[in-house]
Design an enzyme around this catalytic site. Structure first.
Site: not given
Length: 747
Positions: A147, A451
């Protein structure tokens, strides 16, 4: 009678052990302790009603609110203790139920974002460790999401692809257990021969090239081979930034065509840096994982997905088989969403001074959740069933394209132009606009802890999870070696958890309705742990300030209510210590864990709560902060010698320095009064005890403020600022006191 004999049923692939004695003890203790809490609230209410002054009433009210929060967190924590289970897998029995060609293909997703905080060689070692799984190579595909869009990371992976053709056959030939090259070559526990020396020389040569490129900050022409590589690296032009750049996809290895030095197939290895544009929100790690989900769907579309952090490497080549023991079980298949392994850490100091192992979060609580619907998603070390990202077990979300469906059949090579064009399309920065990605499909958005939120949403939809806790750690990662890094990480978790807890999908309301009371309250425990900043801050300052002004806020030692406080304190800490010892920890590690619990409460949780509040009011906006995995040599040495690292000048250290100074001052002042013949010590014993307990926990802070001269000492501006704020607070505090003004002479 004639006829063929009926073959025996296959042996079970796993077993579950429910500890009845532990559960019975936990339930009995919860009932007794809960009764004590009710008695405490009765005492608080009576105290408030009997108070004759506003100041005493306000103090009693503050203590009541603090104890209500502590009681809520205690109540939710008991839900983890009601049905604790342990599982055991039997991977050697897999051959009875499946052949090699029946084993599930696996897509491995590894995310990185910054080559200077997450060194490329660390990523390389993680990649090589999972490529070398003791598993059919053609069924493994490793995807790296970069990223940060770094040419340095891509170059490192290109070198890793070359090295893999030697490393994988070396591991298979010699039955290597440590398949992270860096760990293997640093270890003396495994064999060593001429092949080992050769492969080490190759590894060191690769490492030298990668680190040279990282040091220079660019890939020099001397390292570029061929026109294809030159065209790839030329994409990093002057307009290319981590926040704005085109999609870059590089197929480094293709299993059908690439072979190792022994002629065997190599796993697929694909590099992806999705398109970034300042015009679109990229949703941090969650967005990166969703891009990987889509790109992998048209390249390999494996039914099982392993997600890993870039510093997390495989420590057991048999791990995939352990996951299959659950994934191939027909009794679990219908609603099994994921298999979570514990998060374990290498390089932790002897007594884990920053409580980085987080035994309760990663070892103790998950065994309790496993007896309910299963553990939450830790963000790494987790095997997902791909189907779980696309609706509930009995429902399927409609998709914008059949090619991202878990049922899509891949029929074109991953290097084909049509596949690559489609992959670029799926990785575009505007692809998710107007789709269900991030809301009902894939990794869920809406929280900094994507998450935790994703696991929560999946279980609300009806998916179950498994906690796989083998004797040999399946994965190892790096723990923060800086106190600031540890606190910043926890602050992000605090903010993200509050985003879930105070959303329309709150575990208290939506969660308990979707998953049941116990499971919903377990998630509520995590979602609201930031509010612990309130009672921790109150108990760090209020009893001590009251002691300064001569106000008694706890029962006398001779009163019956005092026994109640003793039981509540010893019961909570005693149960916590017992659970740590049972999972193989030590008293020193437990002590550091409870110390860090207080430090987090007055720093990470406090600042996280403030940031969340400001953001909710539209005053402040925060972003994802990457935790540094870089090991500074001097800092690392201090860490291993168990010196706390206070070298950074940050506001996060101010409240803890204030609390440390105040509690030490109160303790010294209290003892001075006793020596002078103070007759009220029995009334003030509770406050003196709290001040002494906090002072004992603050010893590393005193060292950093006064005694140390190394780079990890507390900055002078933080020390002066904390003392100044404390003095101003003592002078300005709005409490009406009726006792002698001599009590104000603390300093």
């Amino acid at each position: 009678m004639g006829g063929a004999a009926t073959p025996p049923p296959p042996s079970p692939l796993h077993s579950t052990i429910f500890s009845r004695s532990t559960a019975a003890f936990n339930r009995l203790f919860a009932a007794v302790y809960g009764g004590a809490i009710l008695a405490l609230f009765y005492h608080h209410i009576v105290s408030i009603l009997r108070n004759s002054s506003i100041s005493s009433s306000l103090i009693s009210l503050a203590l009541l609110i603090s104890d209500l929060i502590l009681a809520f967190m205690w109540l939710t924590a008991q839900c983890f203790r009601m049905i604790p289970v342990r599982r055991r897998e039997f991977p050697e029995k897999l051959k009875q139920v499946a052949k090699d060609f029946d084993f599930l293909a696996v897509d491995v997703f590894i995310c990185t974002a910054d080559p200077y905080k997450e060194p490329p060689m660390s990523v390389v070692n993680s990649v090589l460790s999972v490529m070398a799984y003791d598993y059919p190579a053609g069924k493994i595909s490793v995807y790296i999401s970069d990223d940060g869009g770094s040419a340095l990371t891509l170059f490192a992976l290109m070198e890793a692809a070359k090295f893999a053709s030697h490393w994988l056959p070396f591991c298979n030939k010699n039955d290597v257990v440590e398949r992270n090259p860096e760990v293997f070559f640093a270890s003396t526990s495994e064999f060593w021969n001429s092949d080992s020396q050769k492969i080490k020389e190759m590894y060191e040569h690769m490492k030298m090239k990668v680190e040279d490129v990282v040091e220079k900050g660019k890939v020099g022409d001397e390292y570029i081979n061929g026109e294809e590589d030159r065209l790839t690296f030329h994409k990093w032009d002057k307009s290319f930034t981590p926040q704005s750049h085109p999609t870059i996809i590089k197929v480094l290895l293709e299993s059908k065509n690439d072979r190792d030095m022994m002629g065997h197939s190599l796993p697929n290895l694909i590099y992806l840096s999705r398109q970034k544009s300042k015009a679109f929100h990229h949703h941090f790690k969650g967005g990166a994982l969703n891009a990987l989900l889509r790109v992998s769907s048209i390249m390999t579309n494996a039914p099982m997905i392993l997600t890993l952090d870039c510093d997390m490497y495989s420590n057991d080549p048999q791990t995939l088989y352990r996951a299959l023991c659950y994934a191939l079980d027909p009794k679990l298949k219908s609603n099994l969403g994921y298999i979570q392994f514990p998060q374990c850490f290498k390089g932790v100091s002897k007594n884990d001074i920053y409580a980085s192992e987080m035994k309760r979060l990663y070892n103790i609580n998950p065994t309790g959740l496993d007896g309910l619907l299963g553990p939450d998603y830790f963000g790494t070390g987790c095997f997902f069933i791909r189907r779980a990202f696309f609706g509930g077990p009995s429902s399927f979300e409609s998709l914008e394209s059949s090619q991202v469906s878990p049922d899509y059949v891949v029929h074109k090579p991953i290097r084909s132009q049509q596949t690559l064009d489609l992959a670029h399309y799926f990785a575009a920065s505007d692809y998710e606009n107007g789709t269900k990605w991030g809301s009902k499909v894939g990794i869920r958005y809406g929280s900094l802890v994507e998450d935790f939120y994703t696991g929560y949403c999946l279980q609300c939809q009806g998916w179950k999870s498994i906690f796989c806790y083998p004797d040999r750690a399946a994965f190892y990662g790096n723990a923060p070696i800086s106190l600031l890094d540890a606190l910043v990480q926890n602050k992000r978790w605090a903010v993200g958890s509050l985003e879930v807890g105070l959303s329309k999908s709150s575990p208290i309301t939506f969660g308990t309705k979707s998953m049941g009371l116990l499971m919903g309250l377990c998630y509520a425990h995590y979602a609201f742990w930031a509010i612990l900043s309130i009672p921790i801050t109150v108990y760090a300052f209020l009893p001590q300030l009251a002691l300064i002004y001569g106000i008694s806020i706890f029962p006398k030692v001779s009163e019956g209510e005092f026994i109640l406080y003793v039981f509540l304190f010893l019961g909570a800490y005693g149960q916590d210590l017992l659970e740590f010892i049972i999972v193989g920890s030590t008293f020193r590690k437990w002590w550091n864990e409870q110390r860090m619990w207080m430090i987090r409460g007055i720093s990470s949780y406090l600042y996280g709560s403030i940031e969340f509040t400001l953001k909710s009011l539209g005053i402040f906006s925060y972003g994802f902060e990457v935790t540094s995995k870089v090991m500074d040599e001097e800092q690392s040495k201090r860490y291993m010698e168990e010196w706390f690292e206070f070298g950074a000048s940050t506001p996060m250290f101010v409240p803890m320095a204030m609390a440390a100074t105040l509690n030490l001052g109160c303790l010294v002042s209290g003892f001075m009064r006793i020596f002078k013949g103070w007759n009220n010590w029995e009334e003030m014993f509770g406050q003196m005890f709290i001040a002494g307990f906090i002072t004992l926990n603050c010893w590393p802070i005193y060292e950093a403020m006064v005694f140390r001269s190394d780079a990890g000492k507390m900055p002078l501006n933080i020390t002066f600022m904390s003392i100044l704020f404390l003095l101003l607070g003592l002078l300005c505090i709005p409490i009406s006191i009726s006792t002698s003004p001599n009590y104000l002479l603390l300093f």
